[in-house]
Structure formats: structure tokens, C-alpha cells
Enzyme design. Structure first.
Site, PDB file in Angstrom:
ATOM      1  N   LYS A   1      -6.248   3.102  -2.691  1.00  0.00           N
ATOM      2  CA  LYS A   1      -6.074   2.281  -1.480  1.00  0.00           C
ATOM      3  C   LYS A   1      -5.980   3.169  -0.234  1.00  0.00           C
ATOM      4  O   LYS A   1      -6.566   2.877   0.810  1.00  0.00           O
ATOM      5  CB  LYS A   1      -4.816   1.426  -1.624  1.00  0.00           C
ATOM      6  CG  LYS A   1      -4.375   0.694  -0.366  1.00  0.00           C
ATOM      7  CD  LYS A   1      -5.355  -0.381   0.038  1.00  0.00           C
ATOM      8  CE  LYS A   1      -4.974  -1.005   1.373  1.00  0.00           C
ATOM      9  NZ  LYS A   1      -5.969  -1.979   1.828  1.00  0.00           N
TER      10      LYS A   1
ATOM     11  N   SER B   1       0.895  -1.174   0.000  1.00  0.00           N
ATOM     12  CA  SER B   1       0.000   0.000   0.000  1.00  0.00           C
ATOM     13  C   SER B   1       0.924   1.212   0.000  1.00  0.00           C
ATOM     14  O   SER B   1       1.310   1.716   1.050  1.00  0.00           O
ATOM     15  CB  SER B   1      -0.895   0.015   1.247  1.00  0.00           C
ATOM     16  OG  SER B   1      -1.706  -1.118   1.282  1.00  0.00           O
TER      17      SER B   1
ATOM     18  N   LYS C   1       0.217   5.099   8.375  1.00  0.00           N
ATOM     19  CA  LYS C   1       0.879   5.434   7.102  1.00  0.00           C
ATOM     20  C   LYS C   1      -0.154   5.674   5.989  1.00  0.00           C
ATOM     21  O   LYS C   1      -0.064   6.640   5.230  1.00  0.00           O
ATOM     22  CB  LYS C   1       1.822   4.270   6.758  1.00  0.00           C
ATOM     23  CG  LYS C   1       2.463   4.263   5.400  1.00  0.00           C
ATOM     24  CD  LYS C   1       1.851   3.291   4.398  1.00  0.00           C
ATOM     25  CE  LYS C   1       1.628   1.891   4.851  1.00  0.00           C
ATOM     26  NZ  LYS C   1       1.058   0.990   3.878  1.00  0.00           N
TER      27      LYS C   1
HETATM   28  P1  NDP Z   1       4.134  -6.731   7.928  1.00  0.00           P
HETATM   29  O1  NDP Z   1       4.724  -5.692   8.780  1.00  0.00           O
HETATM   30  O2  NDP Z   1       3.446  -7.898   8.549  1.00  0.00           O
HETATM   31  O3  NDP Z   1       5.280  -7.373   6.969  1.00  0.00           O
HETATM   32  C1  NDP Z   1       6.144  -6.546   6.249  1.00  0.00           C
HETATM   33  C2  NDP Z   1       7.001  -7.376   5.313  1.00  0.00           C
HETATM   34  O4  NDP Z   1       7.922  -6.511   4.638  1.00  0.00           O
HETATM   35  C3  NDP Z   1       7.859  -8.421   6.035  1.00  0.00           C
HETATM   36  O5  NDP Z   1       8.085  -9.497   5.165  1.00  0.00           O
HETATM   37  C4  NDP Z   1       9.149  -7.640   6.283  1.00  0.00           C
HETATM   38  O6  NDP Z   1      10.296  -8.476   6.406  1.00  0.00           O
HETATM   39  C5  NDP Z   1       9.259  -6.861   4.999  1.00  0.00           C
HETATM   40  N1  NDP Z   1      10.035  -5.644   5.156  1.00  0.00           N
HETATM   41  C6  NDP Z   1       9.851  -4.649   6.062  1.00  0.00           C
HETATM   42  N2  NDP Z   1      10.733  -3.652   5.852  1.00  0.00           N
HETATM   43  C7  NDP Z   1      11.507  -4.044   4.818  1.00  0.00           C
HETATM   44  C8  NDP Z   1      12.608  -3.456   4.164  1.00  0.00           C
HETATM   45  N3  NDP Z   1      13.072  -2.241   4.508  1.00  0.00           N
HETATM   46  N4  NDP Z   1      13.180  -4.142   3.136  1.00  0.00           N
HETATM   47  C9  NDP Z   1      12.728  -5.364   2.772  1.00  0.00           C
HETATM   48  N5  NDP Z   1      11.683  -5.977   3.373  1.00  0.00           N
HETATM   49  C10 NDP Z   1      11.084  -5.318   4.376  1.00  0.00           C
HETATM   50  O7  NDP Z   1       3.178  -5.986   6.904  1.00  0.00           O
HETATM   51  P2  NDP Z   1       1.907  -6.549   6.122  1.00  0.00           P
HETATM   52  O8  NDP Z   1       2.262  -7.828   5.454  1.00  0.00           O
HETATM   53  O9  NDP Z   1       0.719  -6.491   7.011  1.00  0.00           O
HETATM   54  O10 NDP Z   1       1.715  -5.365   5.043  1.00  0.00           O
HETATM   55  C11 NDP Z   1       2.464  -5.272   3.855  1.00  0.00           C
HETATM   56  C12 NDP Z   1       1.804  -4.215   2.983  1.00  0.00           C
HETATM   57  O11 NDP Z   1       0.453  -4.624   2.683  1.00  0.00           O
HETATM   58  C13 NDP Z   1       1.697  -2.847   3.692  1.00  0.00           C
HETATM   59  O12 NDP Z   1       1.893  -1.814   2.777  1.00  0.00           O
HETATM   60  C14 NDP Z   1       0.271  -2.852   4.232  1.00  0.00           C
HETATM   61  O13 NDP Z   1      -0.219  -1.532   4.407  1.00  0.00           O
HETATM   62  C15 NDP Z   1      -0.448  -3.639   3.148  1.00  0.00           C
HETATM   63  N6  NDP Z   1      -1.687  -4.312   3.564  1.00  0.00           N
HETATM   64  C16 NDP Z   1      -1.741  -5.108   4.697  1.00  0.00           C
HETATM   65  C17 NDP Z   1      -2.938  -5.733   5.048  1.00  0.00           C
HETATM   66  C18 NDP Z   1      -3.073  -6.613   6.259  1.00  0.00           C
HETATM   67  O14 NDP Z   1      -4.217  -7.038   6.558  1.00  0.00           O
HETATM   68  N7  NDP Z   1      -2.008  -6.943   6.979  1.00  0.00           N
HETATM   69  C19 NDP Z   1      -4.154  -5.557   4.234  1.00  0.00           C
HETATM   70  C20 NDP Z   1      -3.951  -4.792   3.031  1.00  0.00           C
HETATM   71  C21 NDP Z   1      -2.773  -4.177   2.735  1.00  0.00           C
HETATM   72  P3  NDP Z   1      10.777  -9.061   7.805  1.00  0.00           P
HETATM   73  O15 NDP Z   1      10.161 -10.429   7.904  1.00  0.00           O
HETATM   74  O16 NDP Z   1      12.255  -9.093   7.684  1.00  0.00           O
HETATM   75  O17 NDP Z   1      10.305  -8.117   8.891  1.00  0.00           O
END
Ligand code: NDP
Length: 298
Positions: free
Chosen positions: A173, A98, A242
Site C-alpha cells: 500500500k 494504511s 505518512k
Molecule cells: P480520517 O482522518 O478521515 O479519519 C481517521 C479516523 O480514525 C477517524 O474515525 C478518527 O476518529 C480515528 N482516529 C484518529 N486518531 C485516532 C486515535 N488515536 N485513536 C482512535 N481513533 C482515532 O482518515 P481516513 O478515514 O481518510 O483514513 C483512515 C486510514 O485509511 C488511513 O490510514 C489512510 O491512509 C487510509 N486510506 C484513506 C483513503 C481515503 O481516500 N481517505 C484511501 C485509502 C486508504 P475521530 O472521528 O475521533 O477523529
């Protein structure tokens, strides 16, 4: 059989990637910043574990990223281990983060210099929608690129909508999630006041949900997560903070007066600061409960 690389196995990314792994006509490669999570995923799914983003992108027809913010995607483009070192010139990067429109436009321009296509493709429907393959995918970018990506996106998306140019998916979004935030906050204020006025929260929701004040917050989130005091952690408050900030930024950029969006962005920043990085978005209700000196429960 298309090769798909999925980067970012977080709360929503992991079940999205699991849908791709289960699709018989897709060969899946995954990468995650914390390698242990990728190893656990690979053990359960049979996907290939890439050593770094370049390794993931090498040989992939479609690369999907799903990180907290667009800047995280931009940060893995460069360097020997970066995406650009591995992406083929006819490949496609689909960013399911997002994200924010301006950074997505910058990423698209960088990739275009290398002949690589870009779509911003954030999703809605939550972690359950990802598990069930029923997400809504809102897509910005060239419609012909979406035609190429659609069979892959159908592994986790049910409603896949072309919204406009690069950044349009991100903008839509963000506004959707700002509405979610408004509903969570306003429903909590209303129920806190009603509780103090002697009306039970479940009675109030029963009436509101048969009336014009109902929303996804009142119909699902409050009955399942607040009144039960369960507050499951599915979507971090930090990420909703965010999103509302992005929506407020879109309004400012377009010179649209949007005081409610700006105020909601500030309120969710307050809640995020108070409750920390790991709190779920619905836990914002606890800030209002504290202000009011009540608990919204059955
Ligand atoms: P999480 O915080 O659960 O996971 C984030 C993921 O991104 C992890 O795999 C993390 O890796 C990785 N990550 C974080 N920072 C970095 C970086 N600097 N470089 C590389 N990898 C990185 O987030 P979500 O999965 O919940 O959300 C992901 C996206 O989807 C967001 O933009 C969110 O707004 C969107 N979203 C989420 C929903 C939900 O229900 N959760 C619904 C709809 C959209 P690591 O394992 O190393 O921490």
C-alpha cells in the site's frame, strides 16, 4: 450471522462500515473516538454503538480497525477499555489502516499471545470505491485467516489479494501511494512549466492522456480536481505524507537505494507542513504553483 466490529468512522472508514451495515448477513457494532460521529452513523444505519474498544470487540468474530496510523491501533490494545479486554481467543483483527509493517508485526505478535489472529489489510480505491464496494484490499498474514475474513471484506472490497506475511499489505500500500505522490508532484511540475511556456493545461492533459506520460493523476485527479480548482477533501495530504514516508522506510530497511522515494517523502513533508492537517493530497499542487508563480487551470 457473523458479528463484525468496525472502529474508526473517518473519511474512508465510514463508507466501508456503511457497506457492512447494508449487508444482510452481518451484525455490525461500531466505535469511534469522537462519539458524536458514531451516534450519527448508528442513527442512519441501525448498527450497535459500542462504548469503547473492549465493548466493540466483545462477541465480535471479526474486528476491523481503520485509523490514520498503526500506532493508533497499537494504542487501543491495552487497558480495561482496550481491544484485548474484549477480544475472544478465536477472534480476528483485520487492520484496514494504511499502516507500517513493523508496528503491524508487533501487533500481530501481541495478539498471537492471546490466540487472536491478525491481518494487515489496507485498501485503495478512495472514498467513492468504499461507497460502491469496489475497493482493492491488500492483505498480509496467514492465508487461512484471510479465507475466514474474505466474506466480510467482500462487503466493501472487490479485489482482495493475499500479498504475503504480516506487513506485506502495508508495504505494498505504501509503495502504491508513493507512486501516486510521484505522479501528482511530477504532473504538477510539468503542467506548471507548460503553462508558463504558453501551453494550456487542458490541451497538455489531452495530449499526455493519449500518450505514454499518462497516469491516474493526469487522467482523473488533474482534470477533475486541479483544472476545476475544486480540490475536494477526500484523502488528507497528512496521510499521503505518512504513506510516502513508510515506502521510503521500507526501501531503507531493505537496503534498496531509492533516491526518488526519499525525495518524494521530503517533498510531501514540505507540502504537509505548508498546507496543514486538513488539506487534501491533491492540494500539494498548490506548493508547486506557488514556487512557479502560476495557477494550473483551464
Ligand atoms: P480520517 O482522518 O478521515 O479519519 C481517521 C479516523 O480514525 C477517524 O474515525 C478518527 O476518529 C480515528 N482516529 C484518529 N486518531 C485516532 C486515535 N488515536 N485513536 C482512535 N481513533 C482515532 O482518515 P481516513 O478515514 O481518510 O483514513 C483512515 C486510514 O485509511 C488511513 O490510514 C489512510 O491512509 C487510509 N486510506 C484513506 C483513503 C481515503 O481516500 N481517505 C484511501 C485509502 C486508504 P475521530 O472521528 O475521533 O477523529
Amino acid at each position: 450471522m457473523p458479528t463484525v466490529a468496525f472502529l474508526g468512522l473517518g473519511a474512508i472508514g465510514r463508507p466501508m462500515a456503511a457497506r457492512l451495515a447494508a449487508a444482510s448477513d452481518i451484525s455490525l457494532v461500531v466505535w469511534n473516538r469522537t462519539a458524536e460521529r458514531a451516534r450519527a452513523f448508528v442513527a442512519a444505519s441501525g448498527a450497535r454503538h459500542a462504548a469503547n474498544p473492549a465493548d466493540a470487540a466483545r462477541g465480535a468474530d471479526v474486528v476491523i480497525t481503520c485509523f490514520p496510523v498503526s500506532a493508533d491501533v497499537e494504542a487501543i490494545l491495552d487497558g480495561a477499555d482496550g481491544l484485548l479486554a474484549g477480544l475472544a481467543s478465536d477472534a480476528l483483527l483485520v487492520d484496514c489502516t494504511s499502516g507500517d509493517p513493523a508496528t503491524s508485526r508487533r501487533i500481530a505478535a501481541r495478539l498471537a499471545d492471546h490466540g487472536v489472529g491478525f491481518l494487515d489489510a489496507p485498501v485503495s480505491g478512495g472514498t467513492i470505491g468504499a461507497e460502491q464496494g469496489t475497493l482493492t484490499v491488500m492483505v498480509g498474514g496467514d492465508a487461512a485467516l484471510l479465507d475466514r475474513a474474505r466474506p466480510v471484506l467482500e462487503a466493501f472490497g472487490k479485489k482482495i489479494v493475499h500479498c504475503g506475511d504480516v506487513g506485506a499489505g502495508d508495504a505494498l500500500k505504501a509503495v502504491n501511494n508513493a507512486l501516486l505522490a510521484v505522479h501528482v508532484w511530477s504532473t504538477a511540475e510539468g503542467l506548471a512549466a507548460l503553462t508558463k511556456a504558453g501551453v494550456k493545461a487542458d490541451v497538455a492533459l489531452d495530449v499526455i492522456n493519449a500518450s505514454s506520460g499518462r497516469s491516474n493523476a493526469s487522467m482523473n485527479l488533474f482534470p477533475e480536481r486541479v483544472l476545476t480548482r475544486a480540490f475536494p477533501r477526500t484523502f488528507r495530504l497528512a496521510l499521503l505524507d505518512k504513506d510516502v514516508g513508510i515506502a521510503a522506510g521500507v526501501a531503507r530497511e531493505q537496503k534498496v537505494p531509492a533516491p526518488l522515494l526519499q525525495l518524494t517523502a521530503d517533498l510531501f513533508r514540505v507540502a504537509h507542513n505548508a498546507l496543514g492537517e486538513e488539506a487534501d493530497h491533491v492540494e500539494a499542487v498548490k506548493v508547486i504553483e506557488e514556487w512557479a508563480g502560476v495557477v494550473i487551470e483551464r
